[in-house]
Design a protein around this motif. Structure first.
Motif, PDB file in Angstrom:
ATOM      1  N   MET A   1      46.138  14.448   7.454  1.00 13.03           N
ATOM      2  CA  MET A   1      46.001  13.833   8.892  1.00 13.03           C
ATOM      3  C   MET A   1      45.120  13.945   9.709  1.00 13.03           C
ATOM      4  O   MET A   1      44.532  15.307   9.827  1.00 13.03           O
ATOM      5  CB  MET A   1      47.200  13.704   9.618  1.00 13.03           C
ATOM      6  CG  MET A   1      47.317  12.927  10.948  1.00 13.03           C
ATOM      7  SD  MET A   1      48.663  13.172  11.756  1.00 13.03           S
ATOM      8  CE  MET A   1      50.004  12.220  10.563  1.00 13.03           C
ATOM      9  N   ASP A   2      44.224  13.181  10.102  1.00 11.61           N
ATOM     10  CA  ASP A   2      43.157  13.426  11.134  1.00 11.61           C
ATOM     11  C   ASP A   2      43.753  14.187  12.305  1.00 11.61           C
ATOM     12  O   ASP A   2      44.688  13.839  12.856  1.00 11.61           O
ATOM     13  CB  ASP A   2      42.357  12.252  11.640  1.00 11.61           C
ATOM     14  CG  ASP A   2      41.576  11.493  10.277  1.00 11.61           C
ATOM     15  OD1 ASP A   2      41.433  12.053   9.405  1.00 11.61           O
ATOM     16  OD2 ASP A   2      41.430  10.316  10.340  1.00 11.61           O
ATOM     17  N   ALA A   3      42.832  15.075  13.024  1.00 11.11           N
ATOM     18  CA  ALA A   3      43.378  15.814  14.084  1.00 11.11           C
ATOM     19  C   ALA A   3      43.511  14.900  15.358  1.00 11.11           C
ATOM     20  O   ALA A   3      44.565  14.913  16.119  1.00 11.11           O
ATOM     21  CB  ALA A   3      42.241  16.940  14.295  1.00 11.11           C
ATOM     22  N   TRP A   4      42.770  13.725  15.293  1.00 11.35           N
ATOM     23  CA  TRP A   4      42.975  13.002  16.707  1.00 11.35           C
ATOM     24  C   TRP A   4      44.238  12.204  16.426  1.00 11.35           C
ATOM     25  O   TRP A   4      44.966  11.933  17.625  1.00 11.35           O
ATOM     26  CB  TRP A   4      42.136  11.914  16.594  1.00 11.35           C
ATOM     27  CG  TRP A   4      41.751  10.876  15.791  1.00 11.35           C
ATOM     28  CD1 TRP A   4      41.124  10.777  14.550  1.00 11.35           C
ATOM     29  CD2 TRP A   4      42.159   9.389  15.937  1.00 11.35           C
ATOM     30  NE1 TRP A   4      41.279   9.713  14.094  1.00 11.35           N
ATOM     31  CE2 TRP A   4      41.955   8.782  14.777  1.00 11.35           C
ATOM     32  CE3 TRP A   4      42.964   8.762  16.870  1.00 11.35           C
ATOM     33  CZ2 TRP A   4      42.360   7.543  14.551  1.00 11.35           C
ATOM     34  CZ3 TRP A   4      43.230   7.671  16.782  1.00 11.35           C
ATOM     35  CH2 TRP A   4      43.136   6.896  15.486  1.00 11.35           C
ATOM     36  N   ARG A   5      44.717  11.622  15.162  1.00 15.63           N
ATOM     37  CA  ARG A   5      45.958  11.120  15.095  1.00 15.63           C
ATOM     38  C   ARG A   5      47.170  12.006  15.445  1.00 15.63           C
ATOM     39  O   ARG A   5      48.206  11.437  15.987  1.00 15.63           O
ATOM     40  CB  ARG A   5      46.009  10.544  13.634  1.00 15.63           C
ATOM     41  CG  ARG A   5      45.056   9.401  13.394  1.00 15.63           C
ATOM     42  CD  ARG A   5      45.010   9.009  11.853  1.00 15.63           C
ATOM     43  NE  ARG A   5      46.308   8.767  11.581  1.00 15.63           N
ATOM     44  CZ  ARG A   5      46.740   8.640  10.267  1.00 15.63           C
ATOM     45  NH1 ARG A   5      45.958   9.205   9.382  1.00 15.63           N
ATOM     46  NH2 ARG A   5      47.771   8.020   9.853  1.00 15.63           N
ATOM     47  N   GLY A   6      47.005  13.215  14.967  1.00 16.71           N
ATOM     48  CA  GLY A   6      48.217  14.239  15.451  1.00 16.71           C
ATOM     49  C   GLY A   6      48.080  14.338  16.727  1.00 16.71           C
ATOM     50  O   GLY A   6      49.136  14.590  17.354  1.00 16.71           O
ATOM     51  N   ILE A   7      47.043  14.522  17.760  1.00 18.03           N
ATOM     52  CA  ILE A   7      47.163  14.570  18.930  1.00 18.03           C
ATOM     53  C   ILE A   7      47.776  13.352  19.333  1.00 18.03           C
ATOM     54  O   ILE A   7      48.615  13.474  20.449  1.00 18.03           O
ATOM     55  CB  ILE A   7      45.546  14.936  19.477  1.00 18.03           C
ATOM     56  CG1 ILE A   7      45.289  16.231  18.904  1.00 18.03           C
ATOM     57  CG2 ILE A   7      45.599  14.807  20.941  1.00 18.03           C
ATOM     58  CD1 ILE A   7      43.409  16.604  19.464  1.00 18.03           C
ATOM     59  N   VAL A   8      47.302  12.199  19.240  1.00 13.99           N
ATOM     60  CA  VAL A   8      47.949  10.962  19.837  1.00 13.99           C
ATOM     61  C   VAL A   8      49.319  10.900  19.435  1.00 13.99           C
ATOM     62  O   VAL A   8      50.225  10.720  20.428  1.00 13.99           O
ATOM     63  CB  VAL A   8      47.388   9.651  18.945  1.00 13.99           C
ATOM     64  CG1 VAL A   8      48.126   8.274  19.281  1.00 13.99           C
ATOM     65  CG2 VAL A   8      45.861   9.540  19.590  1.00 13.99           C
ATOM     66  N   ALA A   9      49.745  11.300  18.467  1.00 11.59           N
ATOM     67  CA  ALA A   9      51.218  11.266  18.091  1.00 11.59           C
ATOM     68  C   ALA A   9      51.880  12.135  18.852  1.00 11.59           C
ATOM     69  O   ALA A   9      53.037  11.910  19.509  1.00 11.59           O
ATOM     70  CB  ALA A   9      51.692  11.672  16.535  1.00 11.59           C
ATOM     71  N   VAL A  10      51.501  13.666  19.080  1.00 10.76           N
ATOM     72  CA  VAL A  10      52.287  14.424  20.006  1.00 10.76           C
ATOM     73  C   VAL A  10      52.256  13.922  21.371  1.00 10.76           C
ATOM     74  O   VAL A  10      53.276  14.280  21.983  1.00 10.76           O
ATOM     75  CB  VAL A  10      51.569  15.938  19.844  1.00 10.76           C
ATOM     76  CG1 VAL A  10      52.005  16.765  20.765  1.00 10.76           C
ATOM     77  CG2 VAL A  10      51.753  16.520  18.333  1.00 10.76           C
ATOM     78  N   VAL A  11      50.974  13.430  21.910  1.00  8.43           N
ATOM     79  CA  VAL A  11      51.020  13.086  23.331  1.00  8.43           C
ATOM     80  C   VAL A  11      52.161  12.012  23.393  1.00  8.43           C
ATOM     81  O   VAL A  11      52.821  11.810  24.577  1.00  8.43           O
ATOM     82  CB  VAL A  11      49.757  12.832  23.758  1.00  8.43           C
ATOM     83  CG1 VAL A  11      49.695  11.861  25.031  1.00  8.43           C
ATOM     84  CG2 VAL A  11      48.867  13.840  23.831  1.00  8.43           C
ATOM     85  N   GLY A  12      52.125  11.065  22.497  1.00 12.22           N
ATOM     86  CA  GLY A  12      53.050   9.823  22.635  1.00 12.22           C
ATOM     87  C   GLY A  12      54.451  10.460  22.773  1.00 12.22           C
ATOM     88  O   GLY A  12      55.190   9.955  23.401  1.00 12.22           O
ATOM     89  N   GLY A  13      54.850  11.313  21.803  1.00 13.01           N
ATOM     90  CA  GLY A  13      56.075  11.966  22.014  1.00 13.01           C
ATOM     91  C   GLY A  13      56.470  12.431  23.198  1.00 13.01           C
ATOM     92  O   GLY A  13      57.573  12.033  23.640  1.00 13.01           O
TER      93      GLY A  13
END
Length: 343
Positions: A1-13
């Motif tokens: 998984m790309d880092a930016w997608r992981g960051i978006v998911a964590v921030v979203g949660g």
């Protein structure tokens, strides 16, 4: 998984958990009617009831929970088994929300504890989904459905409003109005980011940006006073959000426009269906939470569930019209979505 997608998911949660906790422990108690009134003619006493939009904190909480679910889908790379596990956990979260509402949790101490619990719950759901998943990336259909639902939900979220007539001058009510506006903007932006993360890798970001911009511009007339401009905005807002998702895939512009025309034609019949369903669900949730009912002249609409239903309808429609099976010819990039025939 790309880092930016992981960051978006964590921030979203994290954002979902924070706003869920604040609306449950701070704004729900503020909005919930209390006390009663006496009929001057008969002397009979009646409890105060709610009106249209009284339970807007419930809508924001449920939109936040749906956002948390979409963020988990990003983390598990849309693996179908993981998505089903996350969906079951999300249903339990929605049920727990009503139980906590019935217990009348309130205060900043409770909000802080709930925010921490929400973050932990989202993390546990993500961990469980990943552990029990097959590990393989999910299909384009799962991504399309989830991205469309969260994009449409982020758009419809902007229609949530308080029950007070404008202009609002009471200082306490002004603070609530400002808080709601801030939460709407932040949640809409995060919903957009999560939808984009679900669409990755996409090859037509420019078209996605165009339809996304149309949805953003449509938000202004959609939330304005009733009129022809408002009618246009109410149609363009969810339809453009759905088309922004469909535009990420390799599909011709005529098919995108055909999908938009079909969605616009069906938007009001679809909305009527989810509207009446949303009223039934809203009244049931008010009763389950033990909250004062909405008076008979108004309606107890669950806008979050209505948005969920509308998002699923638009997702199915746009997928059907822009999908590879609809056209006799499609690009090699879209052909990758169709499994090769067995030899």
């Amino acid at each position: 998984m790309d880092a930016w997608r992981g960051i978006v998911a964590v921030v979203g949660g994290a954002v979902s958990a924070l706003f869920w906790a604040v609306t449950l422990a701070i704004y729900q108690p503020f909005m919930q009617p209390s006390g009663g009134w006496t009929d001057p003619q008969t002397g009979a006493q009646y409890p105060n009831e709610g009106s249209n939009n009284t339970y807007w904190p419930r809508d924001v909480r449920q939109f936040a929970i749906l956002l948390a679910f979409a963020a988990i889908v990003v983390l598990v790379d849309a693996n179908l088994r993981a998505v089903l596990i996350a969906a079951a956990g999300t249903a339990l979260w929605l049920a727990a929300d009503l139980v906590l509402d019935r217990l009348d949790v309130h205060g900043w101490g409770a909000a802080t504890g709930l925010a921490v619990a929400g973050v932990l719950l989202a993390g546990l759901l993500s961990l469980a989904a990943r552990r029990l998943s097959t590990g393989a990336p999910g299909g384009q259909l799962t991504r399309h459905l989830t991205a469309t639902v969260i994009a449409v939900s982020g758009a419809v979220l902007l229609l949530v409003s308080t029950p007070w007539d404008e202009p609002v001058t009471d200082p306490a009510q002004v603070r609530v109005e400002n808080a709601l506006t801030l939460m709407q903007i932040v949640l809409a932006v995060v919903c957009t980011a999560v939808a984009a993360a679900l669409l990755h890798p996409a090859t037509h970001w420019r078209r996605v940006a165009v339809f996304g911009a149309v949805a953003a511009l449509a938000a202004w007339p959609a939330t304005a006073a009733i009129g022809s401009g408002s009618l246009f905005g109410l149609v363009a807002l969810p339809v453009s959000a759905a088309l922004a998702v469909a535009a990420a895939r390799p599909v011709t512009l005529p098919r995108l426009l055909a999908a938009g025309a079909a969605a616009a034609a069906l938007i009001f019949p679809s909305f009527l269906a989810v509207y009446f369903t949303g009223i039934t669900i809203g009244a049931a949730m008010t009763s389950a939470a033990g909250n004062p009912p909405i008076n008979g002249a108004d309606e107890d609409l669950s806008l979050a569930y209505a948005a969920l239903g509308l998002g699923l309808i638009l997702a199915a429609l746009t997928r059907w019209i822009t999908g590879p099976k609809f056209a006799p010819r499609f690009s090699p990039a879209s052909a990758a979505e169709v499994p090769a025939p067995a030899r």
